[in-house]
Design a protein around this motif. Structure first.
Motif, PDB file in Angstrom:
ATOM      1  N   THR A  49     -11.761   2.310 -12.534  1.00 33.08           N
ATOM      2  CA  THR A  49     -12.365   2.851 -11.321  1.00 33.08           C
ATOM      3  C   THR A  49     -12.997   4.209 -11.594  1.00 33.08           C
ATOM      4  O   THR A  49     -14.084   4.516 -11.092  1.00 33.08           O
ATOM      5  CB  THR A  49     -11.315   2.950 -10.194  1.00 33.08           C
ATOM      6  OG1 THR A  49     -10.725   1.675 -10.010  1.00 33.08           O
ATOM      7  CG2 THR A  49     -11.939   3.402  -8.896  1.00 33.08           C
ATOM      8  N   LEU A  50     -12.338   5.042 -12.418  1.00 35.50           N
ATOM      9  CA  LEU A  50     -12.932   6.325 -12.811  1.00 35.50           C
ATOM     10  C   LEU A  50     -14.255   6.097 -13.539  1.00 35.50           C
ATOM     11  O   LEU A  50     -15.244   6.783 -13.279  1.00 35.50           O
ATOM     12  CB  LEU A  50     -11.973   7.106 -13.715  1.00 35.50           C
ATOM     13  CG  LEU A  50     -10.803   7.814 -13.046  1.00 35.50           C
ATOM     14  CD1 LEU A  50      -9.844   8.346 -14.095  1.00 35.50           C
ATOM     15  CD2 LEU A  50     -11.287   8.932 -12.155  1.00 35.50           C
ATOM     16  N   PRO A  89     -19.008   2.418   1.919  1.00 31.59           N
ATOM     17  CA  PRO A  89     -17.615   1.956   2.026  1.00 31.59           C
ATOM     18  C   PRO A  89     -16.980   1.650   0.670  1.00 31.59           C
ATOM     19  O   PRO A  89     -15.780   1.880   0.483  1.00 31.59           O
ATOM     20  CB  PRO A  89     -17.731   0.683   2.870  1.00 31.59           C
ATOM     21  CG  PRO A  89     -18.977   0.861   3.660  1.00 31.59           C
ATOM     22  CD  PRO A  89     -19.909   1.646   2.776  1.00 31.59           C
ATOM     23  N   GLN A  90     -17.779   1.187  -0.297  1.00 28.43           N
ATOM     24  CA  GLN A  90     -17.238   0.893  -1.621  1.00 28.43           C
ATOM     25  C   GLN A  90     -16.805   2.169  -2.331  1.00 28.43           C
ATOM     26  O   GLN A  90     -15.722   2.219  -2.928  1.00 28.43           O
ATOM     27  CB  GLN A  90     -18.287   0.156  -2.486  1.00 28.43           C
ATOM     28  CG  GLN A  90     -18.635  -1.205  -1.982  1.00 28.43           C
ATOM     29  CD  GLN A  90     -19.722  -1.196  -0.904  1.00 28.43           C
ATOM     30  OE1 GLN A  90     -20.260  -0.161  -0.552  1.00 28.43           O
ATOM     31  NE2 GLN A  90     -20.032  -2.361  -0.386  1.00 28.43           N
ATOM     32  N   ILE A  91     -17.626   3.200  -2.269  1.00 26.07           N
ATOM     33  CA  ILE A  91     -17.304   4.476  -2.915  1.00 26.07           C
ATOM     34  C   ILE A  91     -16.104   5.117  -2.234  1.00 26.07           C
ATOM     35  O   ILE A  91     -15.204   5.637  -2.897  1.00 26.07           O
ATOM     36  CB  ILE A  91     -18.525   5.419  -2.894  1.00 26.07           C
ATOM     37  CG1 ILE A  91     -19.690   4.830  -3.687  1.00 26.07           C
ATOM     38  CG2 ILE A  91     -18.149   6.801  -3.409  1.00 26.07           C
ATOM     39  CD1 ILE A  91     -19.437   4.672  -5.170  1.00 26.07           C
ATOM     40  N   SER A 149      -2.375   6.762 -16.413  1.00 26.49           N
ATOM     41  CA  SER A 149      -2.871   5.953 -15.303  1.00 26.49           C
ATOM     42  C   SER A 149      -2.975   4.494 -15.737  1.00 26.49           C
ATOM     43  O   SER A 149      -3.027   4.195 -16.927  1.00 26.49           O
ATOM     44  CB  SER A 149      -4.250   6.436 -14.862  1.00 26.49           C
ATOM     45  OG  SER A 149      -4.193   7.761 -14.409  1.00 26.49           O
ATOM     46  N   THR A 150      -3.039   3.619 -14.760  1.00 31.21           N
ATOM     47  CA  THR A 150      -3.169   2.200 -15.060  1.00 31.21           C
ATOM     48  C   THR A 150      -4.583   1.887 -15.541  1.00 31.21           C
ATOM     49  O   THR A 150      -5.511   2.678 -15.347  1.00 31.21           O
ATOM     50  CB  THR A 150      -2.857   1.353 -13.814  1.00 31.21           C
ATOM     51  OG1 THR A 150      -3.831   1.642 -12.809  1.00 31.21           O
ATOM     52  CG2 THR A 150      -1.465   1.634 -13.287  1.00 31.21           C
ATOM     53  N   VAL A 183     -12.561   6.201  -3.938  1.00 32.40           N
ATOM     54  CA  VAL A 183     -12.050   7.568  -3.812  1.00 32.40           C
ATOM     55  C   VAL A 183     -10.628   7.542  -3.256  1.00 32.40           C
ATOM     56  O   VAL A 183      -9.747   8.276  -3.730  1.00 32.40           O
ATOM     57  CB  VAL A 183     -12.989   8.410  -2.916  1.00 32.40           C
ATOM     58  CG1 VAL A 183     -12.322   9.693  -2.468  1.00 32.40           C
ATOM     59  CG2 VAL A 183     -14.284   8.698  -3.654  1.00 32.40           C
ATOM     60  N   ASN A 184     -10.361   6.694  -2.283  1.00 23.18           N
ATOM     61  CA  ASN A 184      -9.015   6.617  -1.710  1.00 23.18           C
ATOM     62  C   ASN A 184      -7.985   6.151  -2.729  1.00 23.18           C
ATOM     63  O   ASN A 184      -6.835   6.584  -2.695  1.00 23.18           O
ATOM     64  CB  ASN A 184      -9.005   5.693  -0.494  1.00 23.18           C
ATOM     65  CG  ASN A 184      -9.674   6.321   0.699  1.00 23.18           C
ATOM     66  OD1 ASN A 184      -9.767   7.543   0.800  1.00 23.18           O
ATOM     67  ND2 ASN A 184     -10.169   5.495   1.598  1.00 23.18           N
ATOM     68  N   LYS A 185      -8.366   5.276  -3.649  1.00 24.59           N
ATOM     69  CA  LYS A 185      -7.448   4.793  -4.676  1.00 24.59           C
ATOM     70  C   LYS A 185      -7.149   5.856  -5.728  1.00 24.59           C
ATOM     71  O   LYS A 185      -6.130   5.794  -6.407  1.00 24.59           O
ATOM     72  CB  LYS A 185      -8.017   3.553  -5.374  1.00 24.59           C
ATOM     73  CG  LYS A 185      -8.059   2.336  -4.491  1.00 24.59           C
ATOM     74  CD  LYS A 185      -6.661   1.847  -4.204  1.00 24.59           C
ATOM     75  CE  LYS A 185      -6.701   0.579  -3.394  1.00 24.59           C
ATOM     76  NZ  LYS A 185      -5.372   0.081  -3.081  1.00 24.59           N
ATOM     77  N   LEU A 186      -8.039   6.831  -5.892  1.00 30.97           N
ATOM     78  CA  LEU A 186      -7.887   7.842  -6.936  1.00 30.97           C
ATOM     79  C   LEU A 186      -7.686   9.244  -6.389  1.00 30.97           C
ATOM     80  O   LEU A 186      -7.892  10.216  -7.104  1.00 30.97           O
ATOM     81  CB  LEU A 186      -9.135   7.839  -7.838  1.00 30.97           C
ATOM     82  CG  LEU A 186      -9.430   6.554  -8.583  1.00 30.97           C
ATOM     83  CD1 LEU A 186     -10.765   6.661  -9.282  1.00 30.97           C
ATOM     84  CD2 LEU A 186      -8.336   6.249  -9.567  1.00 30.97           C
TER      85      LEU A 186
END
Length: 60
Positions: free
Chosen positions: A22-23, A41-43, A15-16, A47-50
């Motif tokens: 983010t993890l 909204p931040q969480i 992964s980048t 979650v959408n990115k991962l």
């Protein structure tokens, strides 16, 4: 506000740096160890990115 249980189900190898950061920001350190967060909204954005590395369940 609703809570979500987030579990890392796939390795972050390959992964980048941004995805690994983010993890870490979500508090995910090892595979199959769940963490709970409020569904802000931040969480949700993290979650959408991962979504290819994690599984998400809604907690009541």
């Amino acid at each position: 506000m609703a809570k979500v249980k987030i579990t890392q189900v796939k390795s972050s190898i390959g992964s980048t740096k941004r995805q690994k950061a983010t993890l870490a920001a979500l508090g995910l350190k090892k595979l199959n160890v769940p963490v709970e967060h409020e569904a802000t909204p931040q969480i949700v954005g993290m979650v959408n990115k991962l979504r290819h590395l994690i599984s998400v369940e809604e907690v009541k």
